[in-house]
Structure formats: structure tokens, C-alpha cells
Design a protein around this motif. Structure first.
Motif, PDB file in Angstrom:
ATOM      1  N   ASP A 182      -6.082  16.185  -1.729  1.00 45.48           N
ATOM      2  CA  ASP A 182      -4.779  16.032  -2.496  1.00 45.48           C
ATOM      3  C   ASP A 182      -4.344  14.496  -2.161  1.00 45.48           C
ATOM      4  OD1 ASP A 182      -4.271  16.931   0.099  1.00 45.48           O
ATOM      5  OD2 ASP A 182      -2.362  17.951  -0.703  1.00 45.48           O
ATOM      6  N   GLU A 183      -5.225  13.519  -1.802  1.00 41.00           N
ATOM      7  CA  GLU A 183      -4.514  12.475  -1.079  1.00 41.00           C
ATOM      8  C   GLU A 183      -4.869  11.288  -2.260  1.00 41.00           C
ATOM      9  OE1 GLU A 183      -6.329  11.692   2.713  1.00 41.00           O
ATOM     10  OE2 GLU A 183      -5.495  13.473   3.654  1.00 41.00           O
ATOM     11  N   PHE A 184      -4.031  10.583  -2.396  1.00 39.89           N
ATOM     12  CA  PHE A 184      -4.028   9.503  -3.296  1.00 39.89           C
ATOM     13  C   PHE A 184      -3.603   8.004  -2.638  1.00 39.89           C
ATOM     14  CE2 PHE A 184      -3.693  13.152  -5.933  1.00 39.89           C
ATOM     15  CZ  PHE A 184      -4.259  12.946  -7.062  1.00 39.89           C
ATOM     16  N   LEU A 185      -4.174   6.870  -3.206  1.00 40.46           N
ATOM     17  CA  LEU A 185      -3.887   5.635  -2.529  1.00 40.46           C
ATOM     18  C   LEU A 185      -3.353   4.760  -3.775  1.00 40.46           C
ATOM     19  CD1 LEU A 185      -3.890   4.261   0.093  1.00 40.46           C
ATOM     20  CD2 LEU A 185      -5.857   3.193  -0.414  1.00 40.46           C
ATOM     21  N   LEU A 186      -2.492   3.908  -3.878  1.00 39.59           N
ATOM     22  CA  LEU A 186      -2.102   2.743  -4.785  1.00 39.59           C
ATOM     23  C   LEU A 186      -1.984   1.358  -3.774  1.00 39.59           C
ATOM     24  CD1 LEU A 186      -1.403   2.375  -7.762  1.00 39.59           C
ATOM     25  CD2 LEU A 186       1.005   2.469  -6.899  1.00 39.59           C
ATOM     26  N   ILE A 187      -2.693   0.503  -4.309  1.00 42.78           N
ATOM     27  CA  ILE A 187      -2.996  -0.743  -3.859  1.00 42.78           C
ATOM     28  C   ILE A 187      -2.047  -1.649  -4.858  1.00 42.78           C
ATOM     29  CG2 ILE A 187      -4.371  -2.808  -2.898  1.00 42.78           C
ATOM     30  CD1 ILE A 187      -4.465  -0.379  -1.306  1.00 42.78           C
ATOM     31  N   VAL A 210       0.837  -1.057  -0.018  1.00 47.13           N
ATOM     32  CA  VAL A 210       0.120   0.209   0.080  1.00 47.13           C
ATOM     33  C   VAL A 210       0.744   1.269  -0.017  1.00 47.13           C
ATOM     34  CG1 VAL A 210      -1.972   1.390   1.332  1.00 47.13           C
ATOM     35  CG2 VAL A 210      -1.990  -1.319   1.148  1.00 47.13           C
ATOM     36  N   LEU A 211       0.554   2.136  -0.849  1.00 49.00           N
ATOM     37  CA  LEU A 211       1.172   3.517  -0.878  1.00 49.00           C
ATOM     38  C   LEU A 211       0.340   4.658  -0.720  1.00 49.00           C
ATOM     39  CD1 LEU A 211       3.531   2.926  -4.044  1.00 49.00           C
ATOM     40  CD2 LEU A 211       4.127   2.464  -1.788  1.00 49.00           C
ATOM     41  N   GLN A 212       0.316   5.324   0.413  1.00 48.34           N
ATOM     42  CA  GLN A 212      -0.537   6.403   0.407  1.00 48.34           C
ATOM     43  C   GLN A 212       0.327   7.737   0.193  1.00 48.34           C
ATOM     44  OE1 GLN A 212      -3.522   6.049   1.959  1.00 48.34           O
ATOM     45  NE2 GLN A 212      -4.191   8.209   2.864  1.00 48.34           N
ATOM     46  N   LEU A 213      -0.368   8.509  -0.728  1.00 46.15           N
ATOM     47  CA  LEU A 213       0.368   9.748  -1.403  1.00 46.15           C
ATOM     48  C   LEU A 213      -0.245  11.226  -0.789  1.00 46.15           C
ATOM     49  CD1 LEU A 213       0.619   7.226  -3.555  1.00 46.15           C
ATOM     50  CD2 LEU A 213       1.424   9.091  -5.019  1.00 46.15           C
TER      51      LEU A 213
END
Length: 660
Positions: A244-249, A197-200
Motif C-alpha cells: 500500500d505504498e506509493f511514490l510521486l516524483i 518527492v512524496l511518499q504515500l
């Protein structure tokens, strides 16, 4: 075979009985001829024996043209038609599933147009021979229904897409994320420990909106979203969580090294320059990363738990200076849990009014007596004991509790002043520190006025200390107007931490104030820095000309006191005089030292690092366990990024216990 409509048929077939009691086989043929559904009669080999006029109209072919042929030769597109050999071998299976349900197929009319044909097959079994078996097929043109159904499905799909995707960027949204986390793919990935999980979060995104406008901000969000998709793996899910928050699973990232490489790729691609009108915008991104196993235990984790870990790692990335990726560690988790607990405790403390004030005396050198006190906040924690502001004010700022705490501190300080004046210290004044948040409250002057009147306290007995940093970081706060409202009440206003590295003289000219408080960093250099002595004397003389009072904070030694006395500094405060103390203790101290029996003296040297100074001064006989180290400030170390940046600013605006 005769057409049913012409009266032919089996001689022993039952006839329709009319209302007048007559019967006629011709009625059955009349019904078939006028039925709106197409009806066709086939032999067991699929060759046409008969069809009604409705089917002739539906297909465009007449019975004479199709009789003896398989309908597939007419109604299927040329590329889909069976070969002559296949047609010759064809035979209906009387036991087949064809006769048990409806079938829908796309068929061809004579004019080349297509239509959706709903067919129902029925077997007529008159004997064991093939010649005694026939198939009746009922046909209905459902093209309109199919078009309506297709349109409804398109609308449904469109609504479903809109419900699961972000309008601006096209990325998945929270609903899409929740659906994915409940899927078998996600569960299998979690069981295998391969999900990353990447929280941006975009760095300084608010600055882009504020300076270039929201259109530029939207363009940056779309730009980052596209680059995020480009950097993602084929099976990864990219979502915009809001703002302005993104998430990459990353379901199959495999190991930490691969996750870190993916994070670095996202950092590089998301930071690509964006040409916006006549300028270039270079977005910045901070990333928090995690995957199962990084917490150091084997406890099974769900997707939401991983997202929380990634968010904590993102918080650490912001603290570390932005523009970087940080992998979650157990230490990060421990610190986050402590901060959460502190936030919960603070909310309870506000609700239960667990705050109190300790009072530090202020001495007037010319009058050789105590003329006032500064109220310094303490938290009476039910488990950890008495806590100084440095332990909780940054967390209070993060939890947006500063205003509530300020009002509690104000009431506690005014209660103490009222009690002291009731004990005979009628000319004592009280200095209160206020944060920018309460200073910006338009209701604050009225509430302060009511608090003074309800305690029968004169306004001039209170001095509101405003941090110099509040002048520097005004934002939406109109400091001049706030000071004017306070002074209109008759309350005195002082500029706190004067000389702590900011443009103090400019503030003296911009805002009409009654006093300044020299910062302890100025005071501590008096004995060893000639320039500090010159500057201090000049400030004191300037304030005398302007009719402003001066209080020197942080006075600890006799040498500092002597220099200030020669410079004709009116008032001093610090651990060399007395430590902050509770109200009951202060009352006894004041009775013993009002007025001073001799000119005020202080220790020759400050106390060693980590110990409280002033043990030789009257009444200062034991250390204050709640007080901070006098050689450090109460503000927490500056933190960068988002809420942390705001926390740092608010922490700097709250000098509660550094005036010693």
C-alpha cells in the motif's frame, strides 16, 4: 530498348560462359526474367525503360503500361504523388546518397493494396550525356518481414511496459522509478533543486483487507492510484512501490510551498470515498514530503537519498496520527539515524549476549521474609552503559528481536536462580516477564522445561508473568492454551499489571492462573483514594477464595504497606523494600535480611520525583542508575500507524521494570 530477355544488349558486353564452354547473351536475359526480386531500369529522369516480370507481378502494372512514365505516378497514393511540373523537373543526382543504402517505402499495388518495398538503387554510367546514364532499381516485397518485425516490436513494447509498470494500478514500479532517476531529466531537476518527492502510505489498509477482503483492498489501491494521477502534475511520475505504498516524483515542483500544496491535493483526492458493493470505503493516506535543501545543507543529493528522507517524514506522519503530510526536517533525520544505530546495536547485543537481569526482591508479609525475586532486564551497552528496558524495547519490537531477547533473559534469570539456590537460598522463586511473541511460540514450554532440567531447578520455583494487555490483544495468540501448557509443566503463572485499566476480573475467570500482581497504579492510590482501598481489599479476598496468590507491586511507603498488611495481602514488591540489583549485590542483601529482624517497615513518604525511594530501608544505600523513574512506566509513548502501531502494542506487552 530491347528487353534483356529477348537477347538484346550491347554487342561488346561480356557473355555468360556455360559449363560446356559456350557463351550466349540470351542467358543474361533469361536470368533477369526469372529473378524473384523485381528489377526496373529507369532513365536519369526517372522514366521507366524496362522492368522484369517479377516486378510486373509485384505491382500489377505491365511494362507496356508504365514505360515512359515515372513509377511515382503509379505506386504512390494519390495524395502523395508529385505534380506534373515536379515530375518534369525530376532528375537523379549521380552523387546523391540514394545510391549508397537501402530504402524502405510503403507502395501501392494496382488493386489498391499496399506493401512494404525495399529498394536498392544502382547507377549505370555509360558516358557524360544524360542519355548514357541509367538507374537500376531492385525491389523486394518485405511486407511479411515488416509484419513479423512489427509483431515482435509490439511484444517487446508490451513486455517492456509490463516490466516497468504495476499490473494492478498501471502506475510505474521500482524499475520504472530507477530508470527515471538515472535519466537526464532527473539529474537536471536535482541539480536545479526543483525535484520534490512524496511518499504515500495508506492508513489502516490491513483492516480493509481483513474485514472486506482482498478484492476490496485491490479496489482501494486502484482508486487511490487514479486519484494520485489526477492530483499529479503533467511531468510527475507516480509509482506503486509495493503493498500500500506509493511514490510521486515531481521534477519541477520548484519550492517547498508548491510541494506542500501538491501533498495537500493528494491527501484530499486520495481520501475521496469509494463505493464498494453495498458500502462506502473512505481511504486514509499519510504522506512524507521532501526536496533538496530541506535538510539545511548544500550537499548534493541523489534521488534515492530524497526517497529515504521522504520515508522518514512518512514515518513521522504516522506517529503524529495519520491522515497528514509531514515535511522532512534535519531533526527527523537525526532521530531516524539514532533509531537505525540503536537497531544495529540491538542486533549486535543479541549476537554478543549483552543482556543481563537485575533482581528485585519480593517479600511475604505473613512469613516476614523474602520468598522470591523478579528478573528485570538490563542491556549492558558497551558505550552507553546499563540501560533499562524503556530505552530499547520499542526498538527491539520494531526489529523483531523480542523473542531472542526473551530467551536470553530467561536463561540469565534461571542462571541467577540456580546460583542463589546454590548459595543456600533454596526456597527462593523467580518471576519472569514474557512477551506475547514468546508466549505464542509453541516451542517455548519445551525450551523452558529443558532450561529448568539442565539447571536442576524445580518447575514450581518459576513464575511466568503474563501482561494483562496480552489478554486484551490476543490476535492469533491463544492465551488459554499457552497458560495451560505452562501450568502442565508445573510452572506457576501470574497475571501482571492487574487493575491497570483493563477488565481484570474477566481475565481471572477466562484463564486459570496461580497469582495476580496488582499494578503499581493501584498501589500508589491506596493512601489517598478510599475507593482504591475498597477495591484492593475486595480483590485480595476474592483471590483468597479462588486459591490465588496476590503480589502488590510498587509499594513505596509505610502507609501503603500498612493498608496492604491489614487487607491481608500475602506479598509485596517495590522500591520501598529494595531496588533491583545485580546478582552479587542481591546475595549480600539477602544474607543481611533473611529473615527480617523485625516486621518489615518502609519510608513514610516516597522519594522526590527523579530520585529512588527506599534509602531508609536496610541494604538500600545507593541509587540504581539503570532503573527508570518509579513514577513513570517503562512502556514508550503510544505510536500510531503501520509498524509503529505494532511497536506500541508490543511495548505495552513488555513490562520489565515498572513493578517497583
Amino acid at each position: 530498348m530491347p528487353r534483356p530477355g529477348s537477347g538484346g544488349g550491347r554487342a561488346d558486353a561480356p557473355h555468360l560462359i556455360l559449363p560446356d564452354g559456350t557463351a550466349g547473351p540470351w542467358i543474361t536475359g533469361l536470368i533477369l526474367d526469372h529473378a524473384r526480386d523485381g528489377i526496373i531500369l529507369l532513365d536519369i529522369s526517372g522514366r521507366v525503360l524496362w522492368m522484369n516480370p517479377a516486378l510486373e507481378r509485384m505491382l500489377g502494372w505491365t511494362l507496356g503500361e508504365m514505360r515512359g512514365h515515372n513509377p511515382a505516378q503509379f505506386i504512390l497514393p494519390p495524395e502523395a504523388r508529385p505534380t506534373p511540373d515536379a515530375l518534369a523537373r525530376f532528375r537523379y543526382d549521380p552523387q546523391g546518397s540514394l545510391f549508397k543504402k537501402y530504402h524502405v517505402a510503403r507502395h501501392l499495388r494496382r488493386d489498391g493494396t499496399t506493401f512494404w518495398n525495399q529498394q536498392c538503387h544502382a547507377l549505370i554510367d555509360l558516358g557524360p550525356a544524360d542519355a548514357q546514364k541509367m538507374v537500376v532499381v531492385t525491389c523486394r516485397d518485405i511486407s511479411d518481414e515488416v509484419r513479423v518485425q512489427s509483431a515482435l516490436q509490439w511484444v517487446k513494447d508490451d513486455l517492456d511496459h509490463a516490466a516497468h509498470h504495476d499490473d494492478l494500478t498501471g502506475l510505474g514500479n521500482r524499475k520504472k522509478l530507477s530508470k527515471f532517476l538515472q535519466s537526464g531529466t532527473a539529474h537536471a531537476s536535482l541539480r536545479a533543486g526543483s525535484m520534490g518527492v512524496l511518499q504515500l502510505d495508506l492508513d489502516r489498509f490491513k483492516d480493509i483487507n481483513d474485514t472486506l477482503g482482498h478484492a476490496a483492498g485491490d479496489a482501494v489501491l486502484v482508486h487511490v492510484a487514479r486519484n494520485l494521477i489526477e492530483a499529479a502534475g503533467a511531468d510527475d511520475l507516480a509509482c506503486r512501490m509495493g503493498g500500500d505504498e506509493f511514490l510521486l516524483i515531481c521534477p519541477d515542483i520548484g519550492d517547498r510551498a508548491s510541494l506542500c500544496r501538491r501533498a495537500e491535493a493528494v491527501l484530499e483526492m486520495a481520501g475521496r470515498p469509494l463505493a464498494w458493493r453495498d458500502q462506502t470505503i473512505v481511504p486514509g493516506v499519510s504522506i512524507g514530503a521532501t526536496m533538496p535543501g530541506v535538510s539545511g545543507d548544500d550537499v548534493p543529493m541523489d534521488g534515492e537519498a530524497l526517497i529515504r528522507q521522504a520515508d522518514q517524514a512518512l514515518y513521522s506522519a504516522k506517529e503524529a496520527g495519520r491522515g497528514r503530510a509531514v515535511l522532512y526536517t534535519p531533526e527527523l533525520g537525526r532521530r531516524h539515524r539514532e533509531e537505525q544505530q540503536l537497531s544495529r546495536d540491538l542486533k549486535d547485543a543479541v549476537e554478543l549476549e549483552q543482556f543481563c537481569v537485575h533482581l528485585q526482591p519480593i517479600a511475604h508479609l505473613g512469613q516476614n521474609r523474602i520468598t522470591g525475586c523478579e528478573a528485570l532486564l538490563r542491556w549492558c551497552h558497551p558505550v552507553r552503559g546499563l540501560l533499562p528496558p524503556a530505552c530499547f524495547l520499542p526498538a527491539a519490537a520494531q526489529a523483531q528481536l523480542l523473542s531472542e531477547i526473551d530467551y536470553l533473559a530467561m536463561n540469565a534469570a534461571l542462571d541467577a536462580l540456580s546460583e542463589l539456590r546454590g548459595q543456600g537460598f533454596a526456597d527462593l522463586s523467580m518471576s519472569l516477564n514474557v512477551s506475547s511473541s514468546i508466549l505464542a511460540d509453541a516451542d517455548y514450554p519445551a525450551l523452558l522445561d529443558w532450561a529448568l532440567q539442565s539447571r536442576d531447578l524445580p518447575p514450581q520455583s518459576v513464575c511466568i508473568e503474563i501482561l494483562e494487555t496480552a489478554m486484551m490483544n490476543r490476535g492469533a495468540l491463544d492465551v488459554t492454551a499457552a497458560v495451560t501448557r505452562l501450568r502442565d509443566l508445573g510452572v506457576r503463572v501470574a497475571l501482571d499489571d492487574f487493575g491497570a485499566g483493563y477488565a481484570g476480573l474477566a481475565h481471572m475467570s477466562a484463564v486459570e492462573i496461580d497469582a495476580i500482581k496488582l499494578d503499581r497504579t493501584m498501589t500508589c492510590r491506596l493512601g489517598k483514594d478510599p475507593r482504591a482501598r475498597v477495591i484492593t481489599r475486595a480483590i485480595i479476598r476474592l483471590c483468597a477464595v479462588l486459591g490465588m496468590d496476590v503480589i502488590a507491586a510498587g509499594v513505596e511507603t509505610q502507609g501503603q504497606l500498612s493498608i496492604l498488611r491489614r487487607a491481608q495481602c500475602p506479598q509485596v514488591q517495590g522500591y520501598g523494600l529494595a531496588r533491583p540489583m545485580a546478582l552479587a549485590e542481591l546475595s549480600d542483601w539477602l544474607r543481611a535480611h533473611t529473615p527480617f529482624a523485625a516486621p518489615l517497615t518502609m519510608p513514610q513518604t516516597p522519594a522526590p520525583e527523579g530520585q529512588l525511594p527506599g534509602s531508609q530501608t536496610p541494604g538500600n544505600t545507593r541509587p540504581d542508575p539503570a532503573a527508570p523513574d518509579p513514577h513513570t512506566t517503562s512502556a514508550a509513548p503510544a505510536r500510531e500507524g503501520g509498524a509503529d502501531r505494532g511497536r506500541s502494542k508490543r511495548a505495552k506487552q513488555r513490562r520489565r521494570d515498572t513493578s517497583n
